[in-house]
Structure formats: C-alpha cells, structure tokens
Motif scaffolding. Structure first.
Motif, short mmCIF file in Angstrom:
data_model
loop_
_atom_site.label_atom_id
_atom_site.label_comp_id
_atom_site.label_asym_id
_atom_site.label_seq_id
_atom_site.Cartn_x
_atom_site.Cartn_y
_atom_site.Cartn_z
N LEU A 60 0.87 -1.12 0.16
CA LEU A 60 -0.06 -0.07 -0.05
C LEU A 60 0.94 1.23 -0.09
O LEU A 60 1.62 1.61 0.92
N ASN A 62 0.63 4.29 0.92
CA ASN A 62 0.16 5.33 1.83
C ASN A 62 0.96 4.78 2.88
O ASN A 62 1.30 5.43 4.04
N LYS A 63 1.26 3.38 3.15
CA LYS A 63 2.21 2.96 4.41
C LYS A 63 3.62 3.04 4.07
O LYS A 63 4.34 3.07 5.11
N VAL A 64 4.12 3.27 2.81
CA VAL A 64 5.75 3.64 2.87
C VAL A 64 5.92 4.87 2.62
O VAL A 64 7.24 5.58 2.65
N LYS A 66 5.99 9.02 3.31
CA LYS A 66 5.54 9.87 4.56
C LYS A 66 5.33 11.30 4.34
O LYS A 66 5.18 12.15 5.19
N TYR A 76 10.11 8.66 2.03
CA TYR A 76 9.73 7.29 1.95
C TYR A 76 10.06 6.55 3.48
O TYR A 76 11.19 7.08 4.08
N SER A 80 8.04 -0.99 7.14
CA SER A 80 7.18 -2.14 7.22
C SER A 80 7.35 -3.08 6.09
O SER A 80 7.07 -4.36 6.00
N GLU A 108 -8.04 -1.90 6.23
CA GLU A 108 -6.45 -1.77 6.59
C GLU A 108 -5.70 -0.47 6.57
O GLU A 108 -4.94 -0.11 7.27
N VAL A 109 -6.43 0.33 5.60
CA VAL A 109 -5.98 1.77 5.78
C VAL A 109 -6.56 2.64 6.69
O VAL A 109 -5.82 3.46 7.55
N ASN A 110 -7.54 2.56 7.05
CA ASN A 110 -8.42 3.05 8.37
C ASN A 110 -9.41 2.41 8.94
O ASN A 110 -10.50 1.91 8.33
N ALA A 118 -5.47 3.61 -0.68
CA ALA A 118 -4.18 3.60 0.04
C ALA A 118 -3.40 4.88 -0.70
O ALA A 118 -2.08 4.83 -0.85
N GLU A 121 -1.26 10.24 2.29
CA GLU A 121 -2.02 10.96 2.88
C GLU A 121 -1.55 12.62 2.30
O GLU A 121 -2.62 13.53 2.28
#
Length: 482
Positions: A60, A62-64, A66, A76, A80, A108-110, A118, A121
């Motif tokens: 995803l 959005n998980k990596v 920043k 980045y 994770s 998983e995102v929210n 994803a 942000e």
C-alpha cells in the motif's frame, strides 16, 4: 545435493566423452507453484511450507510514503515493507507483491472508514484532490481522484523509486499492479468514469510505457487480464502497448464460465486478446483460482477435474508459473501431498539430456520439461565457473547447449544458480546417465506405464520408497538416483 563426477576423463584429454550427471527434482522449484497469503503461509508453515515457494501480499503506497518535498522528491519509510519481505524470506519463500489503491470493504488503511484508498496522505490533504465513494456489490469503496495531477505524477514516480530500491532484490519474485478494485483493472457496482474514478486512456498508456521502461530487466511485473477490455483500457487496442514486457494475472482462473468449451469463455477470451502474441514465452502467467463459487478453490485440485478441466491441463494450457490458492489448504483435495504435486505442475522443469567433458571444459545439453520458462537469468556452474549462456526463457521442449569452460578438477558439483533466488533456495534438475556409466544395470525391465518411479535393489527387488538412491525406472526409462 547433486555431485557431478568426471569418472574417467583426465584433464589433458582432448576428446569429448559422455559423463553422468546424477540429479532429481524433489521439491517445488523457486518462483513457481501454488501461492498462499503471507500470514496464512506463516500459520500453515509446518504443514504446507514445503509445498510452496511463493507468498502473496499487498504493498500500500500510503504505508511507505511519508510526504513530499517542495522539489517533488517523495519521502519514504520502507520499514514495514522490509519487515514483510524479510518475514517471507525467513520461510525460504519469495514474495508476489501487488500494489493497489482501492480495496472495497477493507479497513487496513483506516480502521474506522471501510474502503479507504491507499493514496498517500499528503495527496489526500490537497485542496484539489476529491475522492468519490460508492457502496457497491463488493462493499463500500472510495476511489482515487484521477483528475488530480499530483496523483498521476506520484504514481509514475513511485514505480521509478520502487524499481531503484528493489531492482534485483532476491526476496521479490513478481510484481503485480493496475487500477480499480484490488488493482484488477475493473470496478463493480458503479459506473466507470474515466479520468475520475478510473484513469483515462492517456494516463493508462503513459503508465504502461513508464513501467516498461523502469521495471523491465529489473523486476518481472504484470497486469490483470481484465486490461484486455477495450471499454476502459487501451492495452489490447494499441500495438505498441501490446509489445510491452508485462506478464498477466487472472483473478478468476478455472471459474465455471472461464473456458469457451465449458462456459461463456469470458476468461479465455481475455487471455486470447491480451496474450495473443505468446506473451508467456517472455513474461509470466499467474493469478488466483476463482472465488465466484465458495467451492472452487476447495475443488480445483480434484484429480478428475472441475467444470470439465483438471488443474494440470489448465496449468499447461495457459503456461502458468504461479497461482494463488489461499482457500484450498485443508480441503479434501488440497492436502499437502496434492498441493505439492499441483505446484510441481507449474513453471519450468530442467533436465540434462547430455553431458560431455574433454577434461578442460564441460558441455551440457539441457531442456525444459515444464509448462513455462524461467523468467530470470540462471546459469549452469561447476565450482566457481559459470556458463556464459543463460537459461532465461528456455521454452518447454526446447534444448540449449551450454559450455562451462576451464574445468580443471576431476570432481565438481554441477549446479544451476541464479542471482534472483534466495541463498536458501535451489534450482534442481533431472540428471543424465552416460552410456558407458559402469553403474548401469541392463537386466532390470519395466513396463513403463506408470508415472510413479519404481526403485530396485541391485538384485532386482522392488522398493516402495520413491526417493531410494539407486536404480530407478520411470516411464520406461532407467536412471540412477544418488
């Protein structure tokens, strides 16, 4: 381990002489076979760990991601994702990774907003970014805003940065990508609005061209066969895009309607359209067993077939390298032994047809007895010496003559090595017995009617252990297992 012995050839000899190369395939080959989800593979590792070589997981963005600097540099934190890859590699498996924005009904995102995208942000916070929402048949879903220029720029830059970081990474076998629900090039229950809730044709064209540029030769990547649709994808109607080096994945493989002969042929027609140039010869074919019926994953390994087709026949027809089958383990037809057998029916299967040495070099004729090629470079080696000819894209039924130079020691181990598999993995091969091999036994006969290998002791007594190290007869051919 396989030992290659130059039995009677002296290092000063000039004449090419046959030499035996013992070898057998005992496990699922790297980068092939049935696939389980990462967490599931961890839970079932003691029972199914030896039956697979690949695990599936999503990446995803959005998980990596920043943030983004003023100059457009994406910031980045890959922690994770590194943990994910390391977890999979700890089980001696490699990853099949899919990048996605939309996942209907998923938290998983929210955790408090099901179906959140994803998308990073920093993009969601922009004043010119506006997602759409629909509560469709797959569940509540938010859709990325493809009117937004920064989303388009980021998407292309993300794959550039991903390729730079993970080029040639042994932990990553295949990368899947696309748009829509689960990146499968489709959305359900709501209208396609190209350029709004789905990328317009122009950006999709740029996307394929960009990935072809930054990923090819680095990471084997693929898109859904649903990209064959001319209504919302430019791929199958664009000669240049059809020549791009992407593989294919099918999210409804072996469904009741998949085949032309036993259903409406919805799946087979898409394969024909987007794989019409024998794409499988250079790029992978994979996917997921269908979920359209709750019993399809549980029944697809039935030896008598499902919907008129056996797994082995379908794997051969579509030249399948890997296939996600996460709902199968534990069901009647997917016990570990059958799961392994099914995995072995995919991908490549190397076999030595002939091996010769003149004492200074070794010449090997090798073939592929599988259903698909190996899509990365692999080389025959003896000791520290590596052949200059790669086994990449050696097609089923084809032969390749490979020479390994400067072999000056009488006993060496013949291996197939690849810089794209884990150090804990091994590419095996079927061996070759020289015509003058003194270990050959001429008095034992076999009908050759059985696929199961029959083993014999030196005095001709049958042995039930299929891994017996001695004389073995399979399909009427005699060879030695060591």
């Amino acid at each position: 381990m396989t030992l290659f012995t130059l039995f009677s050839v002296q290092i000063y000899a000039q004449e090419w002489k046959e030499v035996s190369v013992p070898g057998r395939i005992t496990h699922v080959q790297p980068m092939t076979g049935l696939v389980l989800w990462k967490d599931q593979a961890r839970q079932l590792n003691s029972k199914y760990g030896q039956t697979i070589q690949l695990e599936f997981a999503y990446l995803l963005p959005n998980k990596v991601v920043k943030g983004c600097k003023q100059d457009g540099t994406i910031q980045y934190d890959w922690t994770s994702f590194e943990a994910l890859l390391n977890d999979i590699a700890s089980r001696k498996h490699q990853a099949v990774i899919r990048v996605r924005y939309e996942n209907p009904d998923n938290d998983e995102v929210n955790a408090s907003v099901k179906g959140s995208t994803a998308v990073p942000e920093y993009i969601k916070k922009r004043g010119d970014y506006h997602e759409t929402f629909h509560k469709n048949g797959d569940g509540p879903t938010y859709y990325a805003d493809w009117r937004n220029a920064e989303l388009k720029r980021f998407t292309l830059q993300f794959y550039t940065d991903l390729a730079e970081r993970y080029a040639h990474d042994r932990r990553l076998a295949f990368l899947e990508t696309g748009f829509g629900h689960w990146s499968e090039y489709h959305i359900y229950g709501t209208e396609y609005k190209l350029g709004v809730n789905f990328p317009d044709m122009d950006f999709q064209t740029r996307f394929i061209q960009h990935l072809n540029k930054v990923l090819n030769g680095r990471i084997e990547w693929g898109i859904s066969i649903d990209a064959a649709s001319k209504d919302h994808s430019p791929v199958s109607n664009n000669t240049a895009l059809m020549q791009a080096g992407f593989g294919l994945f099918d999210d409804s493989f072996m469904s009741s309607t998949h085949e032309i002969g036993s259903g409406d042929g919805y799946g087979e027609q898409k394969w024909q359209r987007i794989a019409s140039n024998n794409r499988w010869k250079k790029d992978f074919a994979g996917g997921e067993i269908a979920y359209s019926s709750r019993n399809e994953q549980q029944n697809f390994l039935n030896p008598t077939g499902m919907y008129g087709h056996t797994w082995e026949d379908m794997a051969k027809k579509y030249h399948i390298t890997f296939m996600l089958a996460n709902n199968a383990p534990g069901s009647r037809y997917a016990q570990p032994a059958r799961f392994m057998q099914a995995s072995l029916a995919t991908g490549y299967r190397f076999a030595i047809k002939k091996c010769e040495s003149n004492g200074r070099a070794t010449r090997v004729t090798i073939t592929n007895k599988g259903v698909a090629p190996f899509y990365y470079d692999a080389w025959l080696t003896i000791g520290a010496k590596r052949s200059s000819v790669s086994l990449k894209n050696l097609l089923p039924g084809e032969e390749r003559v490979v020479e390994i130079p400067d072999v000056t020691t009488s006993t060496k181990r013949l291996m197939i090595v690849s810089d794209r598999i884990l150090p804990s993995q091994e590419i095996e091969f079927e061996g070759f017995t020289a015509s003058n091999d003194p270990t050959g036994i001429e008095s034992v006969e076999d009908s050759g009617s059985s696929e199961q290998a029959t083993a014999y002791t030196i005095d001709g007594k049958k042995i039930t252990d299929p891994y017996y190290k001695g004389l073995v007869i399979k399909r009427g051919r005699k060879y030695m297992q060591r």
